[in-house]
Design a protein around this motif. Structure first.
Motif, PDB file in Angstrom:
ATOM      1  N   LYS A   4      31.442 -17.821  10.375  1.00 50.93           N
ATOM      2  CA  LYS A   4      30.400 -18.676   9.547  1.00 50.93           C
ATOM      3  C   LYS A   4      29.790 -17.609   8.723  1.00 50.93           C
ATOM      4  O   LYS A   4      29.197 -16.761   9.417  1.00 50.93           O
ATOM      5  CB  LYS A   4      29.519 -19.467  10.365  1.00 50.93           C
ATOM      6  CG  LYS A   4      28.643 -20.166   9.636  1.00 50.93           C
ATOM      7  CD  LYS A   4      27.505 -20.973  10.820  1.00 50.93           C
ATOM      8  CE  LYS A   4      26.523 -21.680   9.987  1.00 50.93           C
ATOM      9  NZ  LYS A   4      25.502 -22.246  11.040  1.00 50.93           N
ATOM     10  N   THR A   5      29.594 -17.688   7.411  1.00 52.80           N
ATOM     11  CA  THR A   5      28.697 -16.644   6.531  1.00 52.80           C
ATOM     12  C   THR A   5      27.463 -17.263   6.627  1.00 52.80           C
ATOM     13  O   THR A   5      26.996 -18.403   6.270  1.00 52.80           O
ATOM     14  CB  THR A   5      29.294 -16.888   5.159  1.00 52.80           C
ATOM     15  OG1 THR A   5      30.604 -16.527   5.229  1.00 52.80           O
ATOM     16  CG2 THR A   5      28.403 -15.841   4.397  1.00 52.80           C
ATOM     17  N   TYR A   7      24.699 -15.365   5.167  1.00 53.67           N
ATOM     18  CA  TYR A   7      23.828 -15.112   4.012  1.00 53.67           C
ATOM     19  C   TYR A   7      25.035 -14.324   3.257  1.00 53.67           C
ATOM     20  O   TYR A   7      25.844 -13.465   3.612  1.00 53.67           O
ATOM     21  CB  TYR A   7      22.823 -14.160   4.329  1.00 53.67           C
ATOM     22  CG  TYR A   7      22.133 -13.643   3.282  1.00 53.67           C
ATOM     23  CD1 TYR A   7      21.318 -14.598   2.475  1.00 53.67           C
ATOM     24  CD2 TYR A   7      21.942 -12.399   2.819  1.00 53.67           C
ATOM     25  CE1 TYR A   7      20.612 -13.785   1.218  1.00 53.67           C
ATOM     26  CE2 TYR A   7      21.464 -11.878   1.788  1.00 53.67           C
ATOM     27  CZ  TYR A   7      20.619 -12.646   0.969  1.00 53.67           C
ATOM     28  OH  TYR A   7      20.048 -12.125  -0.226  1.00 53.67           O
ATOM     29  N   THR A   8      24.879 -14.356   1.782  1.00 53.66           N
ATOM     30  CA  THR A   8      25.517 -13.395   0.911  1.00 53.66           C
ATOM     31  C   THR A   8      24.557 -12.850  -0.117  1.00 53.66           C
ATOM     32  O   THR A   8      23.887 -13.593  -0.727  1.00 53.66           O
ATOM     33  CB  THR A   8      26.531 -14.319   0.009  1.00 53.66           C
ATOM     34  OG1 THR A   8      27.361 -14.841   1.051  1.00 53.66           O
ATOM     35  CG2 THR A   8      27.196 -13.638  -0.772  1.00 53.66           C
ATOM     36  N   ALA A   9      24.417 -11.594   0.283  1.00 51.54           N
ATOM     37  CA  ALA A   9      23.764 -10.695  -1.071  1.00 51.54           C
ATOM     38  C   ALA A   9      24.465 -10.740  -2.323  1.00 51.54           C
ATOM     39  O   ALA A   9      25.747 -10.639  -2.330  1.00 51.54           O
ATOM     40  CB  ALA A   9      23.136  -9.390  -0.561  1.00 51.54           C
ATOM     41  N   GLN A  10      23.729 -10.942  -3.218  1.00 55.25           N
ATOM     42  CA  GLN A  10      24.475 -11.004  -4.578  1.00 55.25           C
ATOM     43  C   GLN A  10      23.375  -9.993  -5.527  1.00 55.25           C
ATOM     44  O   GLN A  10      22.238 -10.065  -5.686  1.00 55.25           O
ATOM     45  CB  GLN A  10      24.384 -12.180  -5.327  1.00 55.25           C
ATOM     46  CG  GLN A  10      25.102 -13.322  -4.689  1.00 55.25           C
ATOM     47  CD  GLN A  10      25.081 -14.745  -5.348  1.00 55.25           C
ATOM     48  OE1 GLN A  10      23.965 -15.238  -5.765  1.00 55.25           O
ATOM     49  NE2 GLN A  10      26.177 -15.499  -5.359  1.00 55.25           N
ATOM     50  N   SER A  23      18.967  -8.102  -7.814  1.00 53.08           N
ATOM     51  CA  SER A  23      19.621  -8.984  -6.973  1.00 53.08           C
ATOM     52  C   SER A  23      19.277 -10.163  -7.750  1.00 53.08           C
ATOM     53  O   SER A  23      18.505 -10.414  -8.551  1.00 53.08           O
ATOM     54  CB  SER A  23      18.913  -9.167  -5.593  1.00 53.08           C
ATOM     55  OG  SER A  23      17.370  -9.135  -5.530  1.00 53.08           O
ATOM     56  N   CYS A  55      19.465  -2.664   9.578  1.00 52.12           N
ATOM     57  CA  CYS A  55      20.175  -3.562  10.192  1.00 52.12           C
ATOM     58  C   CYS A  55      20.356  -3.132  11.695  1.00 52.12           C
ATOM     59  O   CYS A  55      20.385  -3.787  12.699  1.00 52.12           O
ATOM     60  CB  CYS A  55      21.628  -3.419   9.695  1.00 52.12           C
ATOM     61  SG  CYS A  55      22.789  -4.572  10.083  1.00 52.12           S
TER      62      CYS A  55
END
Length: 137
Positions: A4-5, A7-10, A23, A55
């Motif tokens: 399950k994802t 979060y996605t950083a863009q 971002s 992290c």
């Protein structure tokens, strides 16, 4: 169970090491500069060092919770990321974390570091692609 994802950083970057990165949510908006240049800005190695160390400290907190141990208030993670070059392989990255857990017995501290290194997503990534070391400071 499928992954399950969470979060996605863009991030959109233009100009590479001499450009800028922003971002999608606007929280990161930085100028980039090659290491050692006189231009204002940060570089990918500094950004990676900040990401891995942050992290890793989160993974330490999780490991401490699993072990029923309170992390010291002044827990700290220092990261060093090297940009290397050689004639055969070209560019590569190597990295190290120095973890400070003041007041914890050395064996208990090392156990937390080992568990954090096993569960930290950045640590998982570096084990497969770059030379990395994690050590108690």
């Amino acid at each position: 169970m499928p992954m399950k994802t969470l979060y996605t950083a863009q991030v959109h970057t233009v100009g590479g090491r001499e450009g800028a990165a922003r971002s999608a949510d606007g929280r990161i908006d930085v100028r980039l500069a090659a290491p050692g240049s006189k231009r204002p800005g940060t570089n990918p190695e500094q950004l990676f060092a900040a990401g891995w160390s942050a992290c890793f400290e989160g993974a330490l907190a999780r490991a401490a919770g699993e072990a029923g141990v309170a992390l010291p208030v002044d827990t700290a993670v220092d990261a060093e990321v090297d940009l290397n070059i050689d004639e055969i392989e070209g560019f590569s990255i190597s990295a190290r974390l120095a973890v400070s857990l003041p007041g914890l017995e050395r064996q208990a501290a090392q156990a937390l570091i080992d568990r954090a290194h096993a569960i930290c997503p950045y640590s998982k990534m570096v084990r497969g692609g770059i030379e990395a070391a994690v050590a108690l400071a």
